[in-house]
Design a protein around this motif. Structure first.
Motif, PDB file in Angstrom:
ATOM      1  N   MET A  84       0.628  -1.087   0.361  1.00 27.33           N
ATOM      2  CA  MET A  84      -0.078   0.094  -0.278  1.00 27.33           C
ATOM      3  C   MET A  84       0.962   1.120   0.110  1.00 27.33           C
ATOM      4  O   MET A  84       0.774   1.957  -0.609  1.00 27.33           O
ATOM      5  CB  MET A  84      -1.156  -0.529   1.161  1.00 27.33           C
ATOM      6  N   ARG A  87       2.316   1.346  -3.442  1.00 26.74           N
ATOM      7  CA  ARG A  87       1.662   2.534  -4.613  1.00 26.74           C
ATOM      8  C   ARG A  87       0.919   4.288  -4.115  1.00 26.74           C
ATOM      9  O   ARG A  87       0.906   4.668  -5.726  1.00 26.74           O
ATOM     10  CB  ARG A  87       0.027   2.165  -4.858  1.00 26.74           C
ATOM     11  N   ARG A  88       1.726   4.151  -2.826  1.00 30.60           N
ATOM     12  CA  ARG A  88       1.150   5.628  -2.385  1.00 30.60           C
ATOM     13  C   ARG A  88       2.577   5.866  -3.416  1.00 30.60           C
ATOM     14  O   ARG A  88       2.693   7.663  -3.711  1.00 30.60           O
ATOM     15  CB  ARG A  88       1.420   5.893  -1.789  1.00 30.60           C
ATOM     16  N   LEU A 115      -5.289   9.038   3.305  1.00 32.71           N
ATOM     17  CA  LEU A 115      -4.909   7.205   3.513  1.00 32.71           C
ATOM     18  C   LEU A 115      -3.750   7.417   4.393  1.00 32.71           C
ATOM     19  O   LEU A 115      -3.638   6.571   5.574  1.00 32.71           O
ATOM     20  CB  LEU A 115      -4.112   6.658   2.943  1.00 32.71           C
TER      21      LEU A 115
ATOM     22  N   TYR B 175      -4.568   2.499  -1.433  1.00 30.93           N
ATOM     23  CA  TYR B 175      -5.702   1.983  -0.498  1.00 30.93           C
ATOM     24  C   TYR B 175      -5.415   0.938   0.107  1.00 30.93           C
ATOM     25  O   TYR B 175      -5.215  -0.548  -0.703  1.00 30.93           O
ATOM     26  CB  TYR B 175      -7.578   1.856  -0.693  1.00 30.93           C
ATOM     27  N   PRO B 176      -5.489   0.141   1.368  1.00 29.17           N
ATOM     28  CA  PRO B 176      -5.834  -1.289   1.430  1.00 29.17           C
ATOM     29  C   PRO B 176      -6.719  -1.970   0.924  1.00 29.17           C
ATOM     30  O   PRO B 176      -7.830  -0.924   1.136  1.00 29.17           O
ATOM     31  CB  PRO B 176      -5.416  -1.413   3.217  1.00 29.17           C
ATOM     32  N   ARG B 177      -6.731  -3.207   1.172  1.00 34.93           N
ATOM     33  CA  ARG B 177      -7.738  -4.329   0.549  1.00 34.93           C
ATOM     34  C   ARG B 177      -9.382  -3.355   1.349  1.00 34.93           C
ATOM     35  O   ARG B 177     -10.623  -3.615   0.397  1.00 34.93           O
ATOM     36  CB  ARG B 177      -7.563  -5.270   0.373  1.00 34.93           C
ATOM     37  N   ARG B 179     -10.072  -1.471   2.986  1.00 34.35           N
ATOM     38  CA  ARG B 179     -10.571   0.206   2.306  1.00 34.35           C
ATOM     39  C   ARG B 179     -10.986  -0.193   1.520  1.00 34.35           C
ATOM     40  O   ARG B 179     -12.353   0.743   0.855  1.00 34.35           O
ATOM     41  CB  ARG B 179      -9.426   0.639   2.505  1.00 34.35           C
TER      42      ARG B 179
END
Lengths: 255, 281
Positions: A84, A87-88, A115, B175-177, B179
């Motif tokens: 995550m 990907r940011r 996020l 985004y986490p899964r 979310r």
């Protein structure tokens, strides 16, 4: 090219769907603050290759890779890497515009900013304006930031997606045929945008449109049936390609 | 020229056939509503909504106890059934090929086809027979059991309609899964999930059979779910089967009230969702 350090690189990268090979043994380096075009006929693996660069490929059914992808020298497939967070740092814009339909224009731009904890309101407003200005959309939407994002035209939606991607200030932006679903004017605006954005970001763009590659990119890589055939400065690829297949493709003899 | 005429004729014929089919489909609905209005509306007055039944033979009285009973039991059924149904639906849409999802999908398809009276008997065995008395709780449990598979399947189908590209866009943004599922996928389908839930609520609000074995019915005002409880469909059933002409009129009126209650529930749920989740819902 010596002035630009390598930001993102792949070493002997292969990508698979189950046992099917999508990308074969590609080693490439993408220099900072430049635009890198990936071209080739449909099904040549360029999109698959792009999707390995932010680990989206592994979301495909039975998608896996061998080899390494290095962001500033660090392997992004190392076990301790948080996908995550990664990907940011490596944002992506897709072929079809994908604004979140339940969010306003403003909320779409802030979607990625929330996020890592919600920034204060004032700072958030500034970030939204900055991202929308950089995406060349601010003037068109500044009076209706809180209206629905799906009311925008296709080209505007795509620029909104660019704004959403650049708002969290990633290092690299991956563009997967970003103008394929747009009309010529919309495409032209995205192209101008790509040209502007390389001041702040490293950009990798997959395109079917060779004129587009020639116009916007600094380096071009030609893919054919999963292998990387030729990589070099765009000018050289389009004027003096070393490989016969590359020449045949860019002169329109196949593909 | 000739072919064009023929083509237009065929087109008109087909459109006509479809309009006819639509009319046939809507006709029973219109007839039911019209009959209810004609036969029920004359018995409706304020007392009908506020009072409990008058003793047999006397006129007046109302179905307040049944309105309360239906609202309470359906409410309790929602508290149990909606979270489970929606949760199971989200799960089986997000992990479609997992074994658990496959089994759950199969079971809920079977459950959807199970006659509601069977569910009533099941709830009777499970709860009433053990507690040794009828209760609103048992009725709620039976209604919840009917709701879960309906809600689960509609939720799942709605979520499957969300384009894959939207999910990818969220994941690519970091985004986490979980979310991605909640903030983007479920949020996008929320109006559909609400509609599915409302259909389930409407459907169970009119169920009679599962309540016969569980809530039993009652002539008295009561808000204790641990006691036998009245409900609108039970009241319709009792009055319609009764010997008195007066009761038959009350049955029509009660049926009309039942439809009104469902209508008001649906409308307020929709307005509430719009209020809470804004205009893009």
């Amino acid at each position: 090219m010596a002035d630009f350090p390598i930001r993102l690189a792949t070493e002997n990268l292969s990508a698979f769907y189950g046992e099917t090979v999508g990308v074969k043994n590609v080693s490439l380096g993408f220099t900072t603050n430049q635009v890198h075009a990936l071209i080739g006929p449909s099904g040549c693996g360029k999109s698959t290759y792009l999707r390995t660069l932010n680990r989206m490929h592994e979301l495909s059914p039975a998608g896996r890779i061998t080899g390494r992808v290095l962001l500033d020298g660090d392997d992004i497939y190392a076990p301790r890497v948080n996908t995550m967070q990664l990907r940011r740092r490596i944002g992506m814009v897709f072929q079809k515009p994908t604004p979140f339909p339940t969010m306003s224009i403003y909320q779409n731009v802030t979607a990625g900013l929330m996020l890592n904890g919600r920034p204060p309101r004032r700072a958030l407003d500034e970030m939204v304006e900055k991202a929308l200005r950089e995406a060349a959309l601010w003037d068109e939407v500044k009076d209706r930031l809180h209206s629905s994002a799906v009311a925008l035209s296709g080209g505007q939606q795509q620029r909104l997606c660019v704004a959403r991607t650049i708002a969290p200030r990633p290092d690299v932006i991956l563009l997967d045929e970003p103008t394929a679903a747009l009309d010529p004017q919309g495409s032209q605006r995205i192209e101008e945008l790509v040209f502007q954005l390389k001041r702040d970001f490293t950009i990798v763009i997959v395109t079917h449109n060779m004129q587009q590659a020639a116009r916007v990119s600094d380096t071009t890589t030609f893919f054919y049936v999963g292998t990387m055939v030729e990589h070099g400065p765009t000018k050289q690829i389009f004027t003096r390609p070393k490989n016969e297949q590359t020449e045949a493709y860019i002169t329109g003899r196949f593909g | 020229m000739n072919r064009r005429v023929l083509r237009r004729w065929i087109s008109n014929f087909m459109v006509g056939t479809m309009i006819f089919a639509v009319l046939i489909a809507v006709l029973p609905l219109v007839l039911i509503l019209a009959t209810l209005l004609v036969k029920g509306v004359s018995s409706l007055n304020l007392a009908f909504f506020l009072k409990t039944p008058a003793p047999a033979g006397e006129s007046g009285g109302g179905v307040a106890h049944a309105i309360i009973g239906t609202l309470m039991m359906v409410g309790a059924a929602c508290l149990i059934g909606l979270p489970i149904g929606i949760g199971a639906g989200i799960f089986s849409a997000e992990y479609p090929s997992s074994r658990l999802a496959t089994i759950t999908r199969f079971i809920s398809d079977v459950m959807n086809g199970t006659p509601s009276i069977v569910v009533g008997v099941f709830a009777w065995t499970l709860i009433v027979a053990r507690q040794k008395h009828f209760s609103g709780y048992a009725g709620s449990a039976a209604l919840a059991m009917l709701m879960i598979p309906m809600v689960m399947r509609t939720t799942e189908e709605m979520i499957k309609l969300v384009p894959h590209s939207l999910r990818e866009a969220a994941l690519a943004l970091g985004y986490p899964r979980w979310r991605t599922s909640l903030a983007v996928v479920v949020r996008t389908t929320l109006p559909g999930i609400v509609t599915g839930s409302l259909l389930a609520v409407a459907r169970v609000s009119g169920e009679t059979a599962p309540l016969l074995f569980t809530a039993l019915g009652s002539q008295f005002m009561g808000t204790n779910l641990n006691q036998p409880m009245g409900a609108l469909p039970l009241t319709v059933y009792t009055y319609a089967n009764g010997p008195y002409e007066d009761w038959h009129r009350l049955a029509w009126a009660t049926a009309l009230v039942l439809i009104l209650v469902v209508f008001v529930l649906s409308l307020s749920a929709r307005i509430a969702t719009r209020r809470i989740f804004g205009r893009y819902g």
